[in-house]
Design a protein around this motif. Structure first.
Motif, PDB file in Angstrom:
ATOM      1  N   VAL A 164       0.739 -29.377 -60.746  1.00 59.78           N
ATOM      2  CA  VAL A 164       0.511 -28.023 -61.247  1.00 59.78           C
ATOM      3  C   VAL A 164       1.246 -27.049 -60.348  1.00 59.78           C
ATOM      4  N   ALA A 165       2.050 -26.183 -60.954  1.00 59.94           N
ATOM      5  CA  ALA A 165       2.773 -25.166 -60.205  1.00 59.94           C
ATOM      6  C   ALA A 165       2.489 -23.801 -60.797  1.00 59.94           C
ATOM      7  N   GLY A 166       2.847 -22.785 -60.037  1.00 57.75           N
ATOM      8  CA  GLY A 166       2.812 -21.425 -60.543  1.00 57.75           C
ATOM      9  C   GLY A 166       4.163 -21.067 -61.113  1.00 57.75           C
ATOM     10  N   ARG A 167       4.832 -20.060 -60.525  1.00 56.31           N
ATOM     11  CA  ARG A 167       6.055 -19.545 -61.119  1.00 56.31           C
ATOM     12  C   ARG A 167       7.265 -20.380 -60.718  1.00 56.31           C
ATOM     13  N   SER A 168       7.308 -21.596 -61.202  1.00 54.87           N
ATOM     14  CA  SER A 168       8.531 -22.380 -61.085  1.00 54.87           C
ATOM     15  C   SER A 168       9.474 -21.987 -62.212  1.00 54.87           C
ATOM     16  N   THR A 169      10.742 -22.295 -62.055  1.00 54.39           N
ATOM     17  CA  THR A 169      11.669 -22.076 -63.155  1.00 54.39           C
ATOM     18  C   THR A 169      11.393 -23.083 -64.259  1.00 54.39           C
ATOM     19  N   ASP A 170      11.779 -22.727 -65.467  1.00 51.65           N
ATOM     20  CA  ASP A 170      11.609 -23.642 -66.595  1.00 51.65           C
ATOM     21  C   ASP A 170      12.389 -24.936 -66.375  1.00 51.65           C
ATOM     22  N   THR A 171      13.612 -24.796 -65.882  1.00 51.57           N
ATOM     23  CA  THR A 171      14.480 -25.965 -65.741  1.00 51.57           C
ATOM     24  C   THR A 171      14.005 -26.915 -64.649  1.00 51.57           C
ATOM     25  N   ALA A 172      13.288 -26.397 -63.646  1.00 48.99           N
ATOM     26  CA  ALA A 172      12.839 -27.237 -62.538  1.00 48.99           C
ATOM     27  C   ALA A 172      11.886 -28.327 -62.985  1.00 48.99           C
ATOM     28  N   LEU A 173      11.156 -28.096 -64.067  1.00 52.61           N
ATOM     29  CA  LEU A 173      10.186 -29.077 -64.537  1.00 52.61           C
ATOM     30  C   LEU A 173      10.868 -30.372 -64.964  1.00 52.61           C
ATOM     31  N   THR A 174      12.079 -30.260 -65.481  1.00 51.46           N
ATOM     32  CA  THR A 174      12.840 -31.444 -65.890  1.00 51.46           C
ATOM     33  C   THR A 174      13.672 -31.998 -64.740  1.00 51.46           C
ATOM     34  N   LEU A 175      14.238 -31.111 -63.936  1.00 54.88           N
ATOM     35  CA  LEU A 175      15.061 -31.554 -62.817  1.00 54.88           C
ATOM     36  C   LEU A 175      14.246 -32.291 -61.754  1.00 54.88           C
ATOM     37  N   ALA A 176      13.011 -31.873 -61.521  1.00 52.64           N
ATOM     38  CA  ALA A 176      12.207 -32.453 -60.439  1.00 52.64           C
ATOM     39  C   ALA A 176      12.050 -33.972 -60.547  1.00 52.64           C
ATOM     40  N   PRO A 177      11.750 -34.539 -61.716  1.00 52.94           N
ATOM     41  CA  PRO A 177      11.656 -36.004 -61.788  1.00 52.94           C
ATOM     42  C   PRO A 177      12.963 -36.708 -61.419  1.00 52.94           C
ATOM     43  N   MET A 178      14.105 -36.116 -61.755  1.00 52.07           N
ATOM     44  CA  MET A 178      15.390 -36.720 -61.386  1.00 52.07           C
ATOM     45  C   MET A 178      15.586 -36.667 -59.876  1.00 52.07           C
ATOM     46  N   VAL A 179      15.268 -35.536 -59.265  1.00 54.56           N
ATOM     47  CA  VAL A 179      15.371 -35.419 -57.812  1.00 54.56           C
ATOM     48  C   VAL A 179      14.485 -36.449 -57.139  1.00 54.56           C
ATOM     49  N   ARG A 180      13.273 -36.586 -57.646  1.00 52.95           N
ATOM     50  CA  ARG A 180      12.319 -37.540 -57.049  1.00 52.95           C
ATOM     51  C   ARG A 180      12.765 -38.984 -57.249  1.00 52.95           C
ATOM     52  N   ARG A 181      13.120 -39.355 -58.477  1.00 54.44           N
ATOM     53  CA  ARG A 181      13.416 -40.754 -58.786  1.00 54.44           C
ATOM     54  C   ARG A 181      14.752 -41.200 -58.200  1.00 54.44           C
ATOM     55  N   TYR A 182      15.763 -40.322 -58.233  1.00 58.61           N
ATOM     56  CA  TYR A 182      17.103 -40.724 -57.828  1.00 58.61           C
ATOM     57  C   TYR A 182      17.478 -40.258 -56.427  1.00 58.61           C
ATOM     58  N   GLY A 183      16.596 -39.488 -55.792  1.00 55.18           N
ATOM     59  CA  GLY A 183      16.875 -39.066 -54.431  1.00 55.18           C
ATOM     60  C   GLY A 183      18.031 -38.092 -54.301  1.00 55.18           C
ATOM     61  N   TRP A 184      18.261 -37.296 -55.333  1.00 57.31           N
ATOM     62  CA  TRP A 184      19.351 -36.333 -55.263  1.00 57.31           C
ATOM     63  C   TRP A 184      19.122 -35.349 -54.126  1.00 57.31           C
TER      64      TRP A 184
END
Length: 444
Positions: A164-184
């Motif tokens: 659960v987040a507050g004012r994150s960007t819309d795009t961050a919700l999709t990018l975050a799993p890629m950063v987490r899974r692929y270690g970008w």
């Protein structure tokens, strides 16, 4: 490859969409985007009335409804449903969906630090007008920084089922799993830009899978059961936009292109907290039924500043409507507007703005509307806004009397006088990135 779906494009989107996404096929992550700028203002008003509120109240019951699928299928949920009160939101999720691990991302709320920022010499000028924040300082209700994907990825790293987040960007919700899974990493700009554009494509839910589509919209199948979008993301940043095969709607290069143009300023310089994405580098390819491959995306370094979403009290408003029937419906509606304005002037009331629209004539197309001198009915909508609540309330008592003392044929007044509502307005400004420090907490 990981599958990231988005089941909400705004607070108020279709309640069944997230449920069907977890039921109709495999997904790994479920993003839920609740926040628009106006939504933050609404949530702030709710928190003013009750300190336990200020978040998207649809979210905890939804999680309770799909908690079994979350556990059994290992789906991770990422949402900015926390609004201006993410801890309260996370606690309610824990209460209604026991057994799920919930992490909350904090640090976007900078309201208590505004005077500190001003003391450091940050002008925090409005990004549209250039006006300094001092002009509204005593009326500010909330201030939140837009945070990016890396704090959300950190929350996913706790093993949380729900983030659960507050004012994150819309795009961050999709990018975050890629950063987490692929270690970008923060300097892998092309990959981050790809994930950002993936998030941009699916952030509005079904708007990229057949909803609100201009191209052959009459032939889009089974819109009553429209499928919400899924991104199949690869480690190199390429991805496919698709939907569950047994759902309705349509995914092709046309629907994706329409969404790519949504809320787009400079296409070479799409700025987010994580990177700058170049939309002119995008390559789209229809690679099968309901499958669009996206590749070739280029990106650049993240900006030195973060954007603030600030809400402030800006007076009062009221909006009322009447409907006039044929014949001479438009002439009657225009006469009603003239009468109301004259009566307000005669009793000495002034407002920051009086605005009138004629539905059925020009409300949607404005000056571009074709001539329509005698439509079968016209709804006239008159609104006022200003700093004096009493003056706005007095306006509400001038509209309904027209039913008997104005032009003939008025109807549509069953709800009586329109309510007076407080205006919570939006202000955007920049602060140095280093001033915003996020943290992750697991809520038990």
């Amino acid at each position: 490859m990981i599958r990231i779906a988005n089941g909400q494009g705004f607070w108020g989107d279709w309640l069944e969409a997230p449920v069907r996404l977890v039921e109709q096929g495999p997904i790994d992550y479920l993003a839920l985007d609740y926040l628009a700028e106006i939504t933050m203002s609404i949530l702030q008003k709710q928190r003013q009335a009750d300190p336990k509120l200020g978040y998207a109240r649809d979210f905890p019951p939804l999680i309770a409804r799909i908690s079994r699928q979350i556990r059994e299928r290992g789906v991770k949920v990422i949402a900015n449903a926390g609004g201006v009160n993410p801890v309260a939101c996370a606690r309610e999720v824990v209460r209604v969906a026991p057994g799920l691990k919930v992490a909350v991302v904090l640090g976007d709320d900078v309201f208590p630090r505004l005077d500190e920022f001003l003391a450091k010499g940050y002008a925090m000028r409005d990004m549209e007008t250039g006006e300094p924040i001092a002009a509204i300082r005593d009326r500010i209700l909330s201030a939140n920084a837009y945070i990016g994907a890396f704090p959300l990825a950190e929350a996913l790293a706790t093993g949380a089922d729900v983030v659960v987040a507050g004012r994150s960007t819309d795009t961050a919700l999709t990018l975050a799993p890629m950063v987490r899974r692929y270690g970008w990493q923060p300097d892998e700009y092309d990959k981050l830009a790809a994930g950002t554009i993936a998030g941009h494509i699916i952030e509005c839910g079904a708007q990229c899978s057949g909803g609100n589509c201009q191209v052959d919209w009459e032939t889009i199948p089974n819109m009553a059961d429209i499928g919400y979008p899924i991104v199949e993301a690869e480690p190199d940043g390429t991805f496919v936009v698709t939907r569950h095969v047994n759902a309705g709607g349509r995914v092709d290069s046309h629907t994706v292109k329409e969404q790519l143009l949504y809320e787009l300023g400079d296409p070479r310089n799409y700025i987010t907290p994580d990177c700058v994405a170049d939309f002119t580098s995008i390559r789209l390819e229809d690679v099968g039924p309901e499958r669009v491959r996206v590749s070739g995306i280029r990106g650049g370094p993240r900006p030195p500043s973060l954007k603030l979403s600030i809400s402030y009290a800006n007076g009062w408003k009221a909006i009322g409507t009447l409907v006039y029937s044929w014949p001479q419906a438009l002439a009657k509606a225009q006469a009603a507007d003239r009468i109301v304005r004259q009566r307000l002037q005669d009793i000495g009331l002034a407002f920051d703005e009086i605005y009138t629209e004629y539905f059925g004539v020009n409300a949607c197309l404005g000056p571009a509307a074709p001539p329509n001198p005698d439509p079968p009915e016209v709804q006239v909508r008159i609104g006022v806004r200003g700093p004096d609540r009493k003056a706005v309330d007095r306006f509400t008592r001038e509209l309904i009397p027209l039913v008997l003392n104005g032009p003939p044929g008025a109807t549509g007044f069953g709800e009586g006088r329109p309510p007076v509502r407080e205006i919570v307005a939006y202000w955007s400004a920049l602060v140095p990135r280093e001033e915003i420090v996020t943290r992750v907490e697991v809520v038990e």
